[in-house]
Design a protein around this motif. Structure first.
Motif, PDB file in Angstrom:
ATOM      1  N   ALA A   1      72.107  20.855 -66.129  1.00  0.00           N
ATOM      2  CA  ALA A   1      73.561  20.869 -65.922  1.00  0.00           C
ATOM      3  C   ALA A   1      73.966  21.969 -64.958  1.00  0.00           C
ATOM      4  O   ALA A   1      74.794  21.758 -64.060  1.00  0.00           O
ATOM      5  N   SER A   2      73.388  23.177 -65.109  1.00  0.00           N
ATOM      6  CA  SER A   2      73.757  24.278 -64.214  1.00  0.00           C
ATOM      7  C   SER A   2      73.319  23.992 -62.787  1.00  0.00           C
ATOM      8  O   SER A   2      74.044  24.315 -61.819  1.00  0.00           O
ATOM      9  N   ASP A   3      72.144  23.362 -62.615  1.00  0.00           N
ATOM     10  CA  ASP A   3      71.695  23.019 -61.253  1.00  0.00           C
ATOM     11  C   ASP A   3      72.608  21.974 -60.627  1.00  0.00           C
ATOM     12  O   ASP A   3      72.920  22.048 -59.424  1.00  0.00           O
ATOM     13  N   ALA A   4      73.032  20.997 -61.412  1.00  0.00           N
ATOM     14  CA  ALA A   4      73.941  19.974 -60.875  1.00  0.00           C
ATOM     15  C   ALA A   4      75.267  20.594 -60.435  1.00  0.00           C
ATOM     16  O   ALA A   4      75.845  20.206 -59.411  1.00  0.00           O
ATOM     17  N   LEU A   5      75.751  21.583 -61.183  1.00  0.00           N
ATOM     18  CA  LEU A   5      77.004  22.251 -60.804  1.00  0.00           C
ATOM     19  C   LEU A   5      76.824  23.064 -59.526  1.00  0.00           C
ATOM     20  O   LEU A   5      77.734  23.123 -58.677  1.00  0.00           O
ATOM     21  N   LEU A   6      75.678  23.712 -59.345  1.00  0.00           N
ATOM     22  CA  LEU A   6      75.432  24.464 -58.111  1.00  0.00           C
ATOM     23  C   LEU A   6      75.339  23.523 -56.908  1.00  0.00           C
ATOM     24  O   LEU A   6      75.819  23.859 -55.809  1.00  0.00           O
ATOM     25  N   VAL A   7      74.704  22.370 -57.088  1.00  0.00           N
ATOM     26  CA  VAL A   7      74.646  21.385 -55.991  1.00  0.00           C
ATOM     27  C   VAL A   7      76.054  20.913 -55.627  1.00  0.00           C
ATOM     28  O   VAL A   7      76.406  20.794 -54.443  1.00  0.00           O
ATOM     29  N   ALA A   8      76.874  20.655 -56.654  1.00  0.00           N
ATOM     30  CA  ALA A   8      78.262  20.246 -56.385  1.00  0.00           C
ATOM     31  C   ALA A   8      79.040  21.360 -55.697  1.00  0.00           C
ATOM     32  O   ALA A   8      79.884  21.091 -54.822  1.00  0.00           O
ATOM     33  N   ALA A   9      78.776  22.615 -56.070  1.00  0.00           N
ATOM     34  CA  ALA A   9      79.456  23.737 -55.422  1.00  0.00           C
ATOM     35  C   ALA A   9      79.073  23.828 -53.953  1.00  0.00           C
ATOM     36  O   ALA A   9      79.927  24.069 -53.082  1.00  0.00           O
ATOM     37  N   PHE A  10      77.789  23.638 -53.623  1.00  0.00           N
ATOM     38  CA  PHE A  10      77.347  23.706 -52.226  1.00  0.00           C
ATOM     39  C   PHE A  10      77.978  22.584 -51.407  1.00  0.00           C
ATOM     40  O   PHE A  10      78.426  22.802 -50.262  1.00  0.00           O
ATOM     41  N   ARG A  11      78.038  21.390 -51.966  1.00  0.00           N
ATOM     42  CA  ARG A  11      78.650  20.274 -51.233  1.00  0.00           C
ATOM     43  C   ARG A  11      80.145  20.500 -51.042  1.00  0.00           C
ATOM     44  O   ARG A  11      80.692  20.194 -49.980  1.00  0.00           O
ATOM     45  N   ALA A  12      80.805  21.008 -52.083  1.00  0.00           N
ATOM     46  CA  ALA A  12      82.242  21.266 -51.949  1.00  0.00           C
ATOM     47  C   ALA A  12      82.512  22.348 -50.903  1.00  0.00           C
ATOM     48  O   ALA A  12      83.468  22.252 -50.119  1.00  0.00           O
ATOM     49  N   GLU A  13      81.683  23.389 -50.868  1.00  0.00           N
ATOM     50  CA  GLU A  13      81.859  24.452 -49.874  1.00  0.00           C
ATOM     51  C   GLU A  13      81.638  23.918 -48.468  1.00  0.00           C
ATOM     52  O   GLU A  13      82.344  24.300 -47.524  1.00  0.00           O
ATOM     53  N   SER A  14      80.688  23.010 -48.304  1.00  0.00           N
ATOM     54  CA  SER A  14      80.443  22.419 -46.976  1.00  0.00           C
ATOM     55  C   SER A  14      81.601  21.537 -46.529  1.00  0.00           C
ATOM     56  O   SER A  14      81.855  21.407 -45.327  1.00  0.00           O
ATOM     57  N   LYS A  15      82.327  20.928 -47.498  1.00  0.00           N
ATOM     58  CA  LYS A  15      83.470  20.081 -47.156  1.00  0.00           C
ATOM     59  C   LYS A  15      84.776  20.855 -47.051  1.00  0.00           C
ATOM     60  O   LYS A  15      85.818  20.260 -46.783  1.00  0.00           O
ATOM     61  N   GLY A  16      84.747  22.158 -47.279  1.00  0.00           N
ATOM     62  CA  GLY A  16      85.960  22.957 -47.194  1.00  0.00           C
ATOM     63  C   GLY A  16      86.742  23.049 -48.485  1.00  0.00           C
ATOM     64  O   GLY A  16      87.852  23.586 -48.490  1.00  0.00           O
ATOM     65  N   GLN A  17      86.198  22.576 -49.594  1.00  0.00           N
ATOM     66  CA  GLN A  17      86.887  22.662 -50.893  1.00  0.00           C
ATOM     67  C   GLN A  17      86.471  23.973 -51.571  1.00  0.00           C
ATOM     68  O   GLN A  17      85.670  23.994 -52.515  1.00  0.00           O
ATOM     69  N   PHE A  18      87.031  25.080 -51.089  1.00  0.00           N
ATOM     70  CA  PHE A  18      86.560  26.405 -51.500  1.00  0.00           C
ATOM     71  C   PHE A  18      86.909  26.707 -52.959  1.00  0.00           C
ATOM     72  O   PHE A  18      86.095  27.279 -53.694  1.00  0.00           O
ATOM     73  N   GLU A  19      88.102  26.346 -53.405  1.00  0.00           N
ATOM     74  CA  GLU A  19      88.511  26.640 -54.780  1.00  0.00           C
ATOM     75  C   GLU A  19      87.650  25.880 -55.784  1.00  0.00           C
ATOM     76  O   GLU A  19      87.187  26.442 -56.790  1.00  0.00           O
TER      77      GLU A  19
END
Length: 488
Positions: free
Chosen positions: A281-299
């Motif tokens: 679960a924690s790894d999946a959240l980190l992957v989602a965080a990296f993708r969101a940061e790449s798309k400009g969804q910083f919050e």
């Protein structure tokens, strides 16, 4: 403590000695008649109880209506005019509401009210006009009293019948007092898709027998050395196989949207959703965080990092880690809160840096470039860099220069020098080095149109030349020349 056996007094038991009949009638028939009589009485009692309850409920509806009519007739707005209007309304616009029974031709409440009012009017219409209203009021009071007395009698009969019914225990009174059933525990939720799960290491003890030999070196040299490659060895893994990353489940998706630093909300969500604290679960959240940061969804990226580290801390604290972690966070343990906050900020800062680097690498890899590659593998590309402009006293010497004019050669050398001087400094430095890799590196950093223009100028100015390598096979040409000489 004495035991109470009074409940067994309600059992209705019988044996052969209880039945006394005529000697000419067989006992089996008497027993069957007795049983049928018991069941018939029991069924009759049940029907009577249901009828009493239905009649009491019906009287409970009619009594308030009669009281309202009596109160309105006795007021200043009532009188015989109101009585006549009410009777006419019940005759022309009756309501379909009726008692909830399955009786055939069951009259409605309005029909019963109309019948009662007509009875009251029949007793008062023969009187003089000035006495009719008092007669109507007196008739209503009489019916109200009769209805109340009848309802009270019905209630008493109902109590008697229910008490009589409770005296005997029947099959309908059997109910489940208590029961013990095994309810298996809920299985643990499955891990996140594509999660990396470390297999538990199992230690097995093996017995080995060693034999003592006279010449260990000789015996070991004869034994062939066999190398066994494990089934899951990295050498057998396909290099082109792309590793799949863990994905968010619907529960993790909602969990990642929770507010930052709201530990009570996260704790309540975990308690209501067991599939949040699962492997991966924690790894999946980190992957989602990296993708969101790449798309400009910083919050949203920072929220994913926060929730991922939250699950990591709970996992590191052991079996009861969820309760221990949130207990410290919700109570405001300053030391624990400061450590967690610093870790979240540092991890998110590192993730931002990695996202920028990955974006730049991706853009560089996807950008179109111009590179110099020889068509023939045996050929090479060389670069002739001019040392300077042509000298003033230019002289042409050597074979093949008889047909050349000095001025044309001077113009060509001058053009070559002007083209070289017009190049950027990094390109001139790469050309002076003279290697193809250095020139391609500079061309790769240029736009496609600029690089194409540079390559064209290199060819026109003669700075770039192609040289064929290897040994040229001319054996066939020599034999042909010898045959021609012999023929002559």
């Amino acid at each position: 403590m004495p035991l109470n056996y009074s409940k067994w007094d309600q059992l209705e038991l019988s044996d052969d000695s209880d039945i006394e009949g005529h000697p000419n009638v067989d006992k089996r028939s008497l027993i069957r008649w007795k049983q049928r009589d018991i069941h018939e009485k029991r069924e009759t009692r049940k029907l009577k109880i249901s009828a009493l309850r239905a009649e009491i409920a019906c009287n409970g509806v009619l009594s308030p209506r009669l009281h309202n009519i009596r109160a309105t007739l006795g007021s200043a707005d009532g009188g015989l005019k109101y009585f006549q209007q009410l009777v006419e309304k019940l005759q022309t616009q009756p309501s379909p509401e009726a008692p909830p029974t399955n009786a055939k031709d069951q009259p409605t409440y309005d029909a019963m009210m109309l019948s009662l009012l007509l009875q009251v009017w029949d007793g008062a219409k023969s009187l003089p006009a000035d006495e009719r209203e008092a007669a109507v009021l007196s008739g209503l009071d009489k019916h109200l009293k009769q209805l109340a007395d009848h309802t009270k009698k019905l209630e008493m009969d109902l109590v008697d019948e229910e008490n009589e019914q409770k005296k005997h225990i029947t099959s309908e009174d059997i109910h489940e007092g208590f029961d013990s059933k095994y309810t298996p525990a809920k299985p643990p939720p499955p891990p996140v898709k594509n999660a990396k799960i470390d297999a538990p290491t199992k230690t097995t003890a093996t017995k080995t027998t060693e034999f003592e030999v006279l010449n260990p070196a000789a015996s070991s040299s004869k034994a062939p050395s066999q190398s066994v490659t494990p089934k899951n060895s990295p050498d057998l893994v396909d290099e082109d196989e792309v590793e799949e990353l863990p994905e968010l489940t619907p529960s993790l998706e909602r969990f990642s949207r929770l507010s930052l630093w709201d530990y009570a909300q996260s704790f309540s969500f975990i308690q209501a959703n067991r599939d949040v604290v699962v492997p991966g679960a924690s790894d999946a959240l980190l992957v989602a965080a990296f993708r969101a940061e790449s798309k400009g969804q910083f919050e949203y990226a920072e929220k994913c990092v926060h929730q991922s580290l939250l699950l990591q801390y709970c996992e590191k604290l052991g079996k009861d880690g969820v309760r221990l972690f949130f207990q410290k966070m919700i109570t405001g343990d300053q030391r624990a809160v400061s450590v967690f906050v610093n870790d979240v900020e540092g991890t998110y800062s590192h993730l931002k840096t990695r996202a920028k680097v990955a974006e730049s690498e991706t853009s560089d890899a996807q950008r179109e470039q111009i590179q110099l590659v020889p068509e023939n593998p045996s050929a090479t590309i060389s670069f002739n860099v001019p040392d300077g402009p042509p000298p003033e006293d230019l002289r042409l010497e050597g074979p093949g220069t008889e047909d050349l004019e000095v001025e044309q050669v001077r113009e060509a050398l001058q053009m070559r020098w002007d083209v070289f001087e017009g190049f950027p400094e990094d390109l001139k430095a790469a050309l002076k080095v003279g290697t193809l890799d250095e020139v391609n590196k500079v061309l790769g950093s240029m736009d496609v149109s600029v690089a194409e223009d540079v390559v064209g100028k290199l060819e026109v100015a003669g700075i770039m030349s192609f040289v064929s390598g290897g040994v040229r096979d001319e054996t066939g040409n020599v034999n042909e020349e010898e045959d021609e000489d012999n023929a002559e």
